[in-house]
Enzyme design. Structure first.
Site, PDB file in Angstrom:
ATOM      1  N   ASP A   1       0.721  -1.413   0.017  1.00 46.63           N
ATOM      2  CA  ASP A   1      -0.153  -0.204   0.144  1.00 46.63           C
ATOM      3  C   ASP A   1       0.926   1.271   0.088  1.00 46.63           C
ATOM      4  OD1 ASP A   1      -2.518  -1.002  -0.212  1.00 46.63           O
ATOM      5  OD2 ASP A   1      -2.498  -1.370   1.945  1.00 46.63           O
TER       6      ASP A   1
ATOM      7  N   ARG B   1     -13.089  24.011   1.581  1.00 43.75           N
ATOM      8  CA  ARG B   1     -11.401  23.298   1.304  1.00 43.75           C
ATOM      9  C   ARG B   1     -10.568  24.504   1.268  1.00 43.75           C
ATOM     10  NH1 ARG B   1     -11.720  20.169  -3.922  1.00 43.75           N
ATOM     11  NH2 ARG B   1     -13.015  21.681  -4.648  1.00 43.75           N
TER      12      ARG B   1
END
Lengths: 554, 709
Positions: free
Chosen positions: B320, B396
């Protein structure tokens, strides 16, 4: 030209000839063993035998076909020998006694060609041609067929089929062995080997005595005797007989013939597995062992004769044909004991302890350098499996050879294979030495006598067939015992090879990575050579110590 | 474990140095402590499992009988040393097992009986379910229990409600508490661990007696130990060598009788024992146990020895990205101003707008500005009239509004689209340069953050983009070397990431992995594993989430993180208690080391035989064939001393090699050829030469023993 120069020259010519035929013959064999095409005559054979030439067999079926064929061959040959007085061209020979007939049948079917009889005094021409010579062809083909299944085990994936025995057998005889034998029979006739249907001619010799000169279809049998690494001579004296092997030229041709298929098969192996380097690695090991043995035996025979007086009197020529001399005799002796051929052009019994010991050791290697037709390659591949297993562990992976993993099942068959022949040799020799009656067959006392027995058992179990001489082996005990040893020494290993082939063929190959042990580099060549020498050396060292070593070290 | 097998490059991502156990050094006391076990293992029924050592024991019994019938110093000395040989073999195994037993004892202490507070009618969201007290052993699958601060969790399970910090030191040896919460991939709790704070409801997922601790105890004790495929294959080879040597020696007697040198039973047995591969036969079980043990010392539990062996064979590693290859978070790497703005100006604006941004990305901007442009980090109270706008997932953006008497200045930093919209909303027009910068960063695999500014002076306002901050994934230090090593070992690394292919490609390039799987869904992982396996490759992976479970089960080596769900832990064949995905690489190395140790000692064992022959054969036959004395190249004192020396050497070498068997041979990642070359020299040639020296030295001592001269 001096002896030494001639000796080097003939070795060089031999190596060059073998090197030249390596590629074409190896490639041709690979083609024969892989092509889908049948010849018309082969189709006829299959139809006659009720065989489906396009259907491959699983390994047990292949084995059953092989064993059935060999069993029928033995039976047929046994009957032939027992009934020869009723047949054509018998030359008035009597039926062969039961124990000798069994021994001989077993011997020829197993590609051993141990001969406890004298050909010219025992066999009629028809038995020689239609009985013994036929087995020379098919037993050689059987050996190649078995190694073909092992190679297919490496190349095929996820299948239980390893080939079709009847197809392999038919093709090898018709496409390979017969044509080459025919060509070289003609060559040998041209070079002076006899080919006729005469009985013995009585002639008056110059010295005023009378001598019986035997005749017979020798050349036709001679080529397959060598090409198929059979070794059963038409005459008792085998390739020392001037009608079988008249000159230095025929001698060289004969050595070439007995080495050519075993030395070419690694190419077949490389071509079939799709990596010729693998074949080169195997053939290099064979060549190394063969060359080392040639050097050792020749040097022993040239320089290690026991006393200066013996040297002066030419003692090293004892037991060797003056036509050939030491160099050609040593070259022949090494080649024949390393190929399971067993034809001889000199008496190995008369070699120095070192030279004679080497001939025994050569056979003990398991007939792998280059070994018999087919059997040599499967023998060395099994040892390669063992070498790869140990070495593979040392690189930290489950060992794999040519992408196939060597797990418990594979190691079981490989282990049983390497166990079989030493067990037969040692138990056989142990029994022979344990019975006082059988010990009496030795013509020499002490370590040399023991070497004779050890040689006989080693020769039989490894399907070599050459004799040390000096052992009266035509007794019921030896005929039966050696017959059984030859059969077990031939067919038990074949069972294990076929089982291994089946087990390998069923596997999905593992991809090659940098973590894979490379099996084509000098490193592996050295490793395999070392494993062969150590495994064989350790197995037989005690026995050798009491035979040739005790005799040689004074 | 000594250092070489643990390359220093391992980044300790769990934030603590890996626990080191002094596994390599054999404590002499361990030998003494294991002695009773070793004696117990002399039971022939136990010895039968090890064909090589069984032959030794039978031989020892035979010589004992022979020594009783015709006593003599020589016969008794050989008898004693043959028994010692068998004992030493058992000792090796017992020592290896003993280390596991110590660990098992520690685990047992954690397995105290607990009282569980079972909730009889728990439903998700239920406010006050009924509660009853039952013994922990009475819990069944699917029961719900409530655990509060200070209590032990009564059984394995998943947290279904609440969040708590849990002390798992009983299992992992890690003293820092871990967080366990319902939902997500950190829900699994283990029985015997202690809740330190808060309250959780746990759904029991393991029956009593089959819990994780129970399995761990069984594993480290070796109770569940089965022979691995490779061990079986090697045993077959060793058994066949043993049979060959048995035959060689048994048949030697008739030859010897003929030669006039009949041998005594004692000598023949001595020869057999010297020849059969006792060194590897004695150490083989210990090597396997120690291999598992080495994993345990690294806090990895292998559910089977088969998995450890498979680890050595792995062709493909699936790693990963986050946490394994890269540090968990992206970091600011550069400030890219638009034309007309200086870098310093941009850095200052970026820093100001990030002060209120507590995300790791935001903090990394402050750090970069400080490090590259010497802009001191300013804290919130320091600036007059500053109103900070914290980062939210909705906007954001983060930023600051500075109310200067002269002008009002607003700074915003955040996702490109968000900041550009903000600029446009304030009447600005981002130029094409901005778009280029943003696209350039995205194309290189980074994440662009745009910094915008709005200034209002009087009635006029000016909105514009100052520049772009380049955020990128930071590849852990040393990973490239690690992957190079793996490549040399023939192992392909594949990075798994949820990023888009562009980003994934850039990181893959930087980290030096061989391949990547971008925008990976669990099914894609599964498909990739299947595809690799079709080609005959073995695949290893790590995983923690429930959706990793199928892939973990499919992989040949599936390492589940201890922090993960119980489904993942069930599916994998190893559990990493440290939950450190990088450890997969170490696991592969341990697997390889295990096989190498077996191969090396087998080679050593067989090579030893040569010297033993040179000692024993002349001793047996030089009396009748004086020429054979020339084989006595060690010039050993007498036949009796020669044979005794060989047997004593044979027994002592087992003890001498126990530490090596337990520690494993040195392993350095390199190609197969290099490894083989090194090991052949060391163990092949070493095995050939060492016994010549050893036997000679022993002979120098033994020749002074009366009765052996």
């Amino acid at each position: 030209m001096g002896d030494t120069a001639a000796g080097w020259l003939q070795a060089a010519v031999l190596v060059a000839a073998l090197a030249l035929s390596h590629r074409p013959l190896g490639g041709a064999l690979a083609h024969v063993l892989t092509t889908d095409r049948h010849w018309r005559i082969e189709r006829l054979v299959y139809r006659a035998g009720g065989v489906n030439g396009d259907a491959d067999q699983r390994w047990p079926a292949y084995l059953r076909s092989l064993l059935a064929f060999s069993f029928m061959s033995t039976l047929f040959l046994y009957a032939f020998l027992r009934l020869q007085d009723h047949l054509l061209l018998s030359l008035g020979r009597k039926p062969v006694p039961a124990d000798l007939a069994f021994n001989t049948a077993a011997s020829f079917v197993t590609n051993t060609n141990w001969q406890a009889y004298a050909g010219e005094a025992t066999m009629g021409h028809l038995v020689q041609m239609a009985g013994l010579a036929v087995q020379n062809f098919v037993s050689a083909a059987v050996g190649i067929a078995v190694v073909a299944t092992l190679i297919r085990g490496f190349t095929r994936k996820r299948t239980d089929r390893v080939g079709n025995f009847w197809v392999d057998l038919t093709r090898l005889v018709l496409r390979v062995l017969l044509p080459i034998s025919f060509v070289f029979a003609v060559v040998l006739v041209a070079a002076g080997v006899i080919q006729n249907f005469h009985g013995a001619h009585a002639v008056a010799t110059l010295a005023g005595g009378r001598q019986n000169l035997p005749g017979g279809p020798v050349a036709s049998q001679e080529t397959i005797k060598l090409l198929g690494t059979n070794g059963g001579g038409f005459f008792s004296a085998n390739s020392a007989h001037p009608f079988e092997n008249p000159s230095g030229l025929t001698n060289l041709i004969e050595i070439y013939l007995l080495l050519v298929i075993p030395f070419s098969l690694p190419r077949t192996f490389g071509a079939m597995v799709g990596d010729v380097r693998q074949g080169y690695a195997v053939v290099t090991v064979m060549v190394l062992l063969w060359a080392a043995s040639v050097v050792l035996v020749t040097a022993n025979e040239l320089y290690r004769v026991s006393s200066p007086a013996g040297h002066a009197a030419g003692a090293m020529a004892e037991g060797k044909e003056t036509r050939f001399g030491i160099w050609s005799s040593a070259l022949f002796a090494v080649s024949t004991t390393l190929t399971s051929c067993g034809a001889v052009n000199s008496a190995h019994d008369s070699y120095t302890p070192g030279g004679g010991g080497m001939t025994i050791f050569n056979m003990m290697l398991g007939e792998i350098a280059p070994g018999g037709t087919g059997s040599g390659l499967y023998g060395i591949l099994i040892l390669a499996v063992v070498a790869v297993f140990v070495a593979g562990l040392m690189v930290g992976r489950t060992p794999e050879y040519l992408g196939k993993k060597l797990r418990g099942q594979e190691m079981r068959y490989a282990s049983l294979y390497i166990l079989t022949t030493p067990a037969l040799v040692l138990v056989g020799a142990g029994l022979a030495m344990a019975f006082p009656g059988e010990r009496a067959a030795m013509l020499n006392p002490g370590p040399h006598g023991f070497s004779e027995v050890l040689y006989a058992l080693t020769s039989a179990a490894n399907n070599n067939g050459s004799a040390f001489a000096g052992l009266s082996a035509d007794t019921v005990w030896y005929n039966t015992g050696l017959g059984v040893v030859m059969l077990l020494g031939r067919f038990l290993p074949m069972v294990f090879v076929l089982a291994l082939a089946g087990s390998l063929a069923g596997q999905q190959p593992v991809p090659v990575t940098a973590g894979t042990l490379p099996t084509h580099r000098p490193q592996f060549i050295g490793l395999l050579t070392g494993v062969i020498l150590i495994v064989v050396g350790l197995t037989y060292f005690p026995a050798l110590a009491l035979g040739p070593l005790a005799e040689g070290l004074r | 474990m000594s250092s070489p097998a643990v390359p220093a490059a391992t980044p300790p991502s769990t934030g603590r140095p890996p626990r080191r156990v002094a596994g390599g050094l054999l404590d002499p006391r361990q030998l003494v402590r294991s002695l009773p076990d070793a004696l117990r293992k002399l039971d022939p029924r136990v010895m039968l499992h090890n064909p090589v050592m069984f032959v030794v024991e039978v031989g020892a019994a035979l010589t004992a009988l022979s020594a009783i019938r015709t006593p003599g110093v020589f016969a008794w000395v050989i008898t004693v040393w043959l028994w010692l040989t068998a004992l030493f073999a058992n000792l090796a195994e017992a020592v290896a097992e003993g280390r596991g037993k110590a660990q098992a004892a520690a685990l047992r202490r954690a397995k105290t009986t607990t009282t569980a507070r079972r909730l009889t009618d728990w439903r998700p969201g239920a406010t006050d379910p009924a509660e009853e007290e039952v013994p922990g052993t009475a819990l069944r699958l699917g029961d719900h229990v409530v655990v509060e601060a200070g209590q032990l969790i009564p059984g394995d399970g998943d947290v279904v409600e609440g969040i708590a910090s849990v002390d798992e030191s009983a299992i992992t040896g890690e003293s820092a508490p871990v967080i366990r919460e319902s939902g997500g991939d950190r829900s699994a709790v283990t029985g015997g661990t202690k809740v330190l704070s808060d309250r959780i409801v746990v759904e029991i997922t393991a029956k009593p007696g089959e819990t994780f601790i129970d399995r761990m105890i069984a594993l480290v004790e070796g109770a569940a130990r089965q022979r691995t495929p490779n061990e079986i294959a090697l045993n077959i080879l060793l058994a066949s060598l043993t049979i060959i040597f048995l035959i060689a020696v048994v048949t030697l007697q008739p030859f010897a009788v003929f030669a006039g040198a009949e041998q005594t039973l004692v000598i023949l047995v001595a020869l057999v024992v010297a020849l059969i591969p006792t060194t590897i036969g004695a150490l083989l079980p210990a090597i396997g146990i120690a291999g598992m043990d080495r994993l345990v010392q690294r806090n990895v539990l292998a559910m089977s020895g088969r998995a450890v062996e498979a680890a050595g064979d792995v062709n493909t590693l699936l790693l990963d990205k986050t946490g394994t290859i890269t540090l968990g978070n992206r970091q600011a790497a550069a400030f890219l101003p638009v034309p007309g703005v200086s870098v310093e100006e941009l850095a200052d604006a970026a820093q100001l707008s990030s002060i209120a941004d507590e995300t790791p990305e935001g903090r990394s901007i402050v750090v970069l500005a400080k490090e590259q442009y010497a802009l001191r980090g300013r804290s919130e109270g320091e600036l007059d009239g500053a109103a900070f706008v914290p980062f939210t997932a909705q906007s954001r953006m983060s930023g600051v509004d500075l109310d200067d008497p002269r002008e009002r200045r607003s700074l915003r930093k955040g996702a490109a689209t968000a900041v550009m919209r903000w600029v446009r909303d304030n009447g600005g027009h981002p130029t094409a340069d901005v778009g280029q910068l943003v696209d350039g960063i995205a194309a290189s695999g980074g994440t662009p953050l745009v910094v915008g500014q709005v200034t209002r002076r009087g009635g006029a306002s000016d909105a514009r983009v100052l520049g772009v901050v380049h955020l990128k994934d930071v590849v852990k230090e040393g990973m490239r070397d690690r992957f190079d090593q793996l490549r040399r070992m023939g192992i392909r690394t594949v990075m798994i990431t949820g990023d888009n292919p562009l980003t994934a490609h850039a990181i893959a390039q930087e980290a030096g992995v061989d391949d990547f799987l971008a925008e990976a869904a669990p099914e894609d992982k599964m498909a990739l594993i299947r595809r690799e396996q079709e080609g005959g490759k073995l695949v290893a992976m790590t995983g923690d989430g429930t959706n990793d479970a199928p892939a973990l089960a499919q992989a040949d080596v599936g390492v589940a993180m201890n922090t993960g769900t119980s489904a993942a832990k069930e599916a994998g064949n190893m559990v990493d208690l440290d939950s450190n995905p990088t450890k997969l690489i170490e696991i592969v190395e341990i697997g390889k080391q295990l096989l190498i140790t077996r191969g090396a000692l087998t080679t050593f064992s067989i090579a030893n035989d040569v010297a033993k022959y040179f000692a024993i054969i002349p001793a047996m036959f030089a009396s009748v064939h004086p020429g054979l004395d020339r084989l006595n190249i060690m010039r050993l004192h007498s036949p009796a001393s020669a044979i005794t020396s060989a047997i004593v050497f044979n027994a002592l070498i087992i003890v001498a090699l126990i530490p090596l068997a337990l520690r494993g041979v040195r392993y350095r990642p390199s190609s197969a050829s290099e490894l083989l070359g090194r090991n052949i020299w060391l163990y092949g040639l070493g095995g050939l030469v060492l016994p010549f020296l050893g036997i000679k030295l022993l002979d120098l001592l033994i020749q002074f023993i009366p009765g052996l001269r």
